[in-house]
Every structure is written in structure tokens, then in C-alpha cells.
Write a protein that holds these residues in place. Structure first.
Motif, short mmCIF file in Angstrom:
data_model
loop_
_atom_site.label_atom_id
_atom_site.label_comp_id
_atom_site.label_asym_id
_atom_site.label_seq_id
_atom_site.Cartn_x
_atom_site.Cartn_y
_atom_site.Cartn_z
N ARG A 1 50.43 32.34 39.34
CA ARG A 1 49.99 33.80 38.81
C ARG A 1 48.44 33.36 38.36
O ARG A 1 47.83 34.55 37.94
CB ARG A 1 50.48 33.80 37.37
N ASN A 2 48.00 31.97 38.28
CA ASN A 2 46.02 32.37 38.31
C ASN A 2 45.41 32.56 39.04
O ASN A 2 45.80 32.33 40.12
CB ASN A 2 46.44 30.13 38.38
N MET A 3 44.92 32.92 38.76
CA MET A 3 43.43 33.78 39.64
C MET A 3 43.22 32.80 40.42
O MET A 3 42.94 32.71 41.90
CB MET A 3 42.50 34.43 38.94
N ILE A 4 42.42 31.37 40.48
CA ILE A 4 42.38 30.15 41.17
C ILE A 4 43.00 30.04 42.22
O ILE A 4 42.87 29.91 43.03
CB ILE A 4 41.58 29.29 40.53
N ARG A 5 44.10 30.04 41.83
CA ARG A 5 45.37 29.60 43.01
C ARG A 5 45.69 31.13 43.80
O ARG A 5 46.27 30.63 44.48
CB ARG A 5 46.81 28.94 41.79
N LYS B 1 39.08 35.52 28.17
CA LYS B 1 40.03 34.66 27.86
C LYS B 1 41.27 33.67 28.63
O LYS B 1 41.97 32.64 27.68
CB LYS B 1 40.00 33.59 26.23
N THR B 2 41.19 33.70 29.86
CA THR B 2 42.44 33.79 29.79
C THR B 2 42.58 33.90 31.56
O THR B 2 41.72 35.16 32.32
CB THR B 2 43.93 34.13 29.56
N LEU B 3 43.57 33.41 33.01
CA LEU B 3 43.53 33.70 34.07
C LEU B 3 44.88 34.30 34.56
O LEU B 3 44.57 33.80 35.52
CB LEU B 3 43.00 32.39 35.09
N ASP B 4 45.83 33.79 33.92
CA ASP B 4 46.89 34.32 33.79
C ASP B 4 47.18 36.06 34.14
O ASP B 4 46.84 36.77 33.65
CB ASP B 4 47.76 34.15 32.32
N MET B 5 47.65 36.45 35.81
CA MET B 5 47.31 37.62 36.18
C MET B 5 48.62 38.49 34.83
O MET B 5 48.12 39.58 34.80
CB MET B 5 47.91 37.41 37.55
N ARG B 6 49.70 37.72 34.85
CA ARG B 6 50.23 38.63 33.95
C ARG B 6 49.96 38.92 32.59
O ARG B 6 49.75 40.21 32.04
CB ARG B 6 51.84 37.48 33.19
N LYS B 7 49.56 38.35 32.04
CA LYS B 7 48.81 38.50 30.76
C LYS B 7 47.54 39.65 30.83
O LYS B 7 47.20 40.73 30.33
CB LYS B 7 47.75 37.86 29.80
N LEU B 8 46.93 39.65 32.19
CA LEU B 8 45.94 40.26 32.85
C LEU B 8 46.45 42.21 32.82
O LEU B 8 46.17 42.82 32.60
CB LEU B 8 44.54 40.02 33.65
N SER B 9 47.39 41.81 33.83
CA SER B 9 47.58 43.42 34.31
C SER B 9 48.13 44.17 32.47
O SER B 9 48.95 44.85 32.85
CB SER B 9 48.85 42.72 35.14
N ARG B 10 48.69 43.81 31.32
CA ARG B 10 48.89 43.80 30.15
C ARG B 10 48.03 44.57 29.74
O ARG B 10 48.22 45.40 28.37
CB ARG B 10 49.92 43.35 29.31
N LEU B 11 46.58 44.08 29.95
CA LEU B 11 45.15 45.03 29.58
C LEU B 11 45.36 46.36 29.58
O LEU B 11 45.60 46.95 30.62
CB LEU B 11 44.39 44.17 29.21
#
Length: 104
Positions: free
Chosen positions: A26-30, A92-102
Motif C-alpha cells: 500500500r506504500n506509493m513507492i512500493r 504526511k503519509t504515503l499509505d494508499m488506504r489513508k489517502l483514499s479516505r481523504l
């Protein structure tokens, strides 16, 4: 000379690793790394099949496609990493799960 089956098997393994990175991580770089691994598998297939198309003859069309794919892939990665830097600075995050909730 190495048999074509080894190249195809290596490309399949690379493709599976890339798909695993795309589906599980779920990390954007990965995710960007997974896309590049899948592209490397496709490039390996292009090179292998262009080399083994005719015995004693190497088709330059496959090599030119691979060079073009590497150049375009480098440009895509540069834009994607710039996007990752901007997202990290803003959220301040790269987690796609957290970013998709925004929401905007």
C-alpha cells in the motif's frame, strides 16, 4: 546459448513479483517499484523473443521497443516520484488506504 524457456520463466517470475507488489503493498513507492518490475518482465520478453525469432538473426525491432520502453518508464517514474514527494509534503503519509479516505 541459453534456452528460451529460461528467459520466459524468469519473465513470468518477475511479472508475478510485480503483480504481488501491486496487489498487496500500500506504500506509493512500493507501488511504483511493482510497476517497474512488471515493465522489466515485459522488456525481458521482448528481448528474448526478438533474439530467438530466427536462428542466427537478431531482430532489432524488439530491442528498439525495449529502449523506447525504458526511456518512457524513466519519465513515468520521475513524474510519479515527484507526485509522491508532493503528496508526502501535503498529507504526511504515503499509505494508499489513508489517502483514499481523504476527500477534497
Amino acid at each position: 546459448m541459453i534456452d528460451l524457456n529460461y528467459y520466459v520463466t524468469t519473465a513470468i517470475v518477475l511479472f508475478m513479483i510485480g503483480v504481488y507488489c501491486l496487489t498487496v503493498k500500500r506504500n506509493m513507492i512500493r507501488l511504483i517499484m511493482g510497476i517497474e518490475i512488471v515493465t522489466s518482465a515485459a522488456n525481458l520478453n521482448f528481448i528474448a523473443f526478438s533474439t530467438y525469432a530466427k536462428p542466427g538473426f537478431v531482430d532489432p525491432l524488439g530491442h528498439s521497443f525495449v529502449i523506447l520502453s525504458i526511456v518512457i518508464g524513466a519519465c513515468v517514474v520521475a513524474v510519479a516520484l515527484a507526485l509522491v514527494v508532493c503528496v508526502y509534503q501535503h498529507y504526511k503519509t504515503l499509505d494508499m488506504r489513508k489517502l483514499s479516505r481523504l476527500r477534497w
